[in-house]
Design a protein around this motif. Structure first.
Motif: not given
Length: 340
Positions: A127-129, A136-138, A151-156
């Motif tokens: 999903l990060l890809e 930005r994983k960590n 973008r992180i919210a979309i991935a989640r």
């Protein structure tokens, strides 16, 4: 997944507690499968209340919600939990855990479902890809920009492989450039994953740039629904016309997508040109055929996901104005009195 709404009603107490307010008032609507569908309305129109019913966050007072023909508004608690896991939600304020890293935020819904750790890690990396944040994983949430947080919210929201994704004012807190990048990402994800995406917004620009169909909500009622191309070409309700009239009017065009008015005076008629008419010398032909002159007060192009709509605001003078307008309509040009 196709979503059908049948005669939905949701009533709340008024702010003073002395009366009842129908936030959703007898709405029937079909949201097609595998498309980006917009629901637009002004503040207080009832769009957020409607989406809470569609996404099963609340139950309607009456009416039905069906997913692919199966009624879901009357599920028992266990069935409701299982069905909600196949729904993705994106919000305006991101709703991320500040105590977790970006990757840990994405992992959270999978942890709730009890997936194996190795499977969760693989899915997080995948999903990060997809959202283009592999590096930005960590990262701590506080170090991310607004666009990166979304973008992180979309991935989640995609973590548990939903079949429908709700975006509730997902770009309202973002600047125009970041909004464009997020809408591009949502379009890419929808195409790759064949998702049904429902976008709730008060911004007609979002509908224009992302959606294929749109429903316009006002005072709890559905006032207009159709393809974005048809709605922009021939809006019928005053609410829809007001939304469209305010796109780009207060800024200069940088990409040819705004309606630019260079004269504040006049402008009696508004002409809407479908894409197959935008290269034709329509007004020149009118002037040759009829005893009329024209003065263009504003013009531009609205770039939609399924084609372009040309717009002009024009004055006509002469002895054959009515004949000229009739001719324009015969050429598939939408002619309306400006401001009506």
């Amino acid at each position: 997944m196709q979503i059908d709404l049948n005669n939905l009603v949701r009533i709340y107490d008024s702010a003073d507690g002395l009366s009842k307010v129908a936030a959703v008032n007898d709405i029937s609507l079909t949201i097609p499968s595998n498309q980006i569908f917009g629901i637009i309305g002004k503040s207080g129109a009832g769009k957020s209340s409607l989406v809470r019913l569609i996404s099963m966050m609340e139950k309607p007072d009456s009416g039905e919600v069906l997913y692919d023909g199966q009624r879901v508004d009357n599920l028992d608690e266990k069935e409701l939990v299982m069905r909600r896991r196949r729904i993705g939600m994106i919000f305006q304020n991101f709703n991320l855990f500040s105590s977790r890293s970006a990757g840990q935020n994405i992992a959270y819904p999978m942890e709730i479902c009890g997936l194996p750790k190795d499977e969760i890690n693989r899915r997080v990396d995948e999903l990060l890809e997809i959202v283009e944040l592999s590096d930005r994983k960590n990262a701590r949430i506080s170090t991310l920009s607004g666009g990166q947080k979304q973008r992180i919210a979309i991935a989640r929201a995609l973590a548990n492989k939903p079949d429908v994704l709700f975006c509730d004012e997902a770009t309202s807190a973002l600047d125009p450039q970041t909004t464009a990048s997020i809408l591009n990402l949502i379009r890419k994800i929808q195409s790759q994953m064949n998702l049904t995406v429902v976008m709730i917004t008060h911004q007609m620009e979002v509908v224009r740039d992302a959606c294929s169909q749109v429903a316009v909500i006002n005072e709890g009622k559905l006032v207009e629904v159709g393809s974005v191309n048809d709605i922009f070409l021939n809006p019928k309700s005053p609410v829809t016309k007001d939304f469209i009239s305010h796109i780009g009017n207060d800024r200069k065009a940088t990409d040819g997508s705004d309606i630019i008015r260079w004269s504040k005076e006049g402008g009696e008629y508004e002409l809407s040109f479908p894409s197959d008419k935008q290269g034709a010398p329509v007004l020149s032909n009118v002037a040759k055929k009829f005893d009329v002159e024209f003065n263009i007060r504003a013009a531009g192009v609205q770039h939609l996901t399924e084609g372009d709509i040309g717009k002009m605001i024009v004055d006509f003078t002469g002895f054959q104005v009515s004949e000229a307008l009739k001719y324009l309509r015969s050429q598939n040009i939408i002619v309306e009195k400006a401001g009506e």
